[in-house]
Design a protein around this motif. Sequence first.
Motif, PDB file in Angstrom:
ATOM      1  N   TRP A 109       1.508   2.589  -7.680  1.00  0.00           N
ATOM      2  CA  TRP A 109       2.557   3.416  -7.609  1.00  0.00           C
ATOM      3  C   TRP A 109       2.213   4.152  -6.161  1.00  0.00           C
ATOM      4  O   TRP A 109       3.281   4.167  -5.304  1.00  0.00           O
ATOM      5  CB  TRP A 109       2.719   4.538  -8.782  1.00  0.00           C
ATOM      6  CG  TRP A 109       3.842   5.353  -8.151  1.00  0.00           C
ATOM      7  CD1 TRP A 109       3.791   6.811  -8.010  1.00  0.00           C
ATOM      8  CD2 TRP A 109       5.256   5.339  -8.343  1.00  0.00           C
ATOM      9  NE1 TRP A 109       5.050   7.307  -7.839  1.00  0.00           N
ATOM     10  CE2 TRP A 109       5.910   6.283  -8.076  1.00  0.00           C
ATOM     11  CE3 TRP A 109       5.969   4.054  -8.602  1.00  0.00           C
ATOM     12  CZ2 TRP A 109       7.277   6.459  -8.022  1.00  0.00           C
ATOM     13  CZ3 TRP A 109       7.367   4.356  -8.770  1.00  0.00           C
ATOM     14  CH2 TRP A 109       7.947   5.309  -8.282  1.00  0.00           C
ATOM     15  N   SER A 110       1.152   4.460  -5.969  1.00  0.00           N
ATOM     16  CA  SER A 110       0.609   5.049  -4.669  1.00  0.00           C
ATOM     17  C   SER A 110       0.803   4.021  -3.561  1.00  0.00           C
ATOM     18  O   SER A 110       1.436   4.381  -2.366  1.00  0.00           O
ATOM     19  CB  SER A 110      -0.878   5.789  -4.678  1.00  0.00           C
ATOM     20  OG  SER A 110      -1.836   4.625  -4.805  1.00  0.00           O
ATOM     21  N   CYS A 112       2.962   1.636  -3.487  1.00  0.00           N
ATOM     22  CA  CYS A 112       4.370   1.600  -3.330  1.00  0.00           C
ATOM     23  C   CYS A 112       5.187   2.666  -2.566  1.00  0.00           C
ATOM     24  O   CYS A 112       6.130   2.649  -1.726  1.00  0.00           O
ATOM     25  CB  CYS A 112       5.102   1.254  -4.564  1.00  0.00           C
ATOM     26  SG  CYS A 112       4.861  -0.196  -5.402  1.00  0.00           S
ATOM     27  N   ARG A 113       4.609   3.776  -2.964  1.00  0.00           N
ATOM     28  CA  ARG A 113       5.112   5.186  -2.122  1.00  0.00           C
ATOM     29  C   ARG A 113       4.786   5.127  -0.771  1.00  0.00           C
ATOM     30  O   ARG A 113       5.474   5.536   0.212  1.00  0.00           O
ATOM     31  CB  ARG A 113       4.413   6.354  -3.075  1.00  0.00           C
ATOM     32  CG  ARG A 113       4.694   6.298  -4.335  1.00  0.00           C
ATOM     33  CD  ARG A 113       5.890   7.159  -4.734  1.00  0.00           C
ATOM     34  NE  ARG A 113       5.632   8.682  -3.934  1.00  0.00           N
ATOM     35  CZ  ARG A 113       6.551   9.408  -4.019  1.00  0.00           C
ATOM     36  NH1 ARG A 113       7.746   9.114  -4.636  1.00  0.00           N
ATOM     37  NH2 ARG A 113       6.524  10.608  -3.217  1.00  0.00           N
ATOM     38  N   LYS A 114       3.691   4.472  -0.488  1.00  0.00           N
ATOM     39  CA  LYS A 114       3.232   4.555   1.117  1.00  0.00           C
ATOM     40  C   LYS A 114       4.221   3.446   1.732  1.00  0.00           C
ATOM     41  O   LYS A 114       4.654   3.795   3.137  1.00  0.00           O
ATOM     42  CB  LYS A 114       1.941   3.642   1.296  1.00  0.00           C
ATOM     43  CG  LYS A 114       0.675   4.667   0.726  1.00  0.00           C
ATOM     44  CD  LYS A 114      -0.572   3.879   1.168  1.00  0.00           C
ATOM     45  CE  LYS A 114      -1.420   4.749   0.328  1.00  0.00           C
ATOM     46  NZ  LYS A 114      -3.068   4.089   0.465  1.00  0.00           N
ATOM     47  N   GLY A 118       9.255   3.332  -3.077  1.00  0.00           N
ATOM     48  CA  GLY A 118       9.079   3.624  -4.441  1.00  0.00           C
ATOM     49  C   GLY A 118       9.240   2.522  -5.495  1.00  0.00           C
ATOM     50  O   GLY A 118       8.923   2.826  -6.652  1.00  0.00           O
TER      51      GLY A 118
END
Length: 132
Positions: A109-110, A112-114, A118
Amino acid sequence: NGTIALVAGGIVAFLSPRLMTAYGPAFEPYHVCLIYAAATAFVGALQMPTTLLFTSGSKMRLCALLNIGWALVYAGGAWLLADLGASGICLAFLIAYLYHCIPLSIFAWSECRKVGTGATCGPDKHVHERHA
């Protein structure tokens, strides 16, 4: 990947008493071991794409740390569940893979957020950055 593993695992779990009886009537009570193994295969299939994402994205240290954590949970679980025989070993595998889902999901998840979406990410994220 997960859908195929869910269907295949569900069939194996459903048929596990009959499948174990094929080895002889004395094996039928041990069908729970086969259910644990099918569940473990399903969880492993769900994790495989994310693991490959990290591997292809040059996150080998992260993969090593996650696998060390998995191994510690598995070894501890196998030791604690050794009295259950093969079912204990299969249950320890399942517990270790379920544990592995937690940090793997957090790190995925982290990552993908970068990327900023998202929802999707991957080793080609640098392509999107060059065009931005």
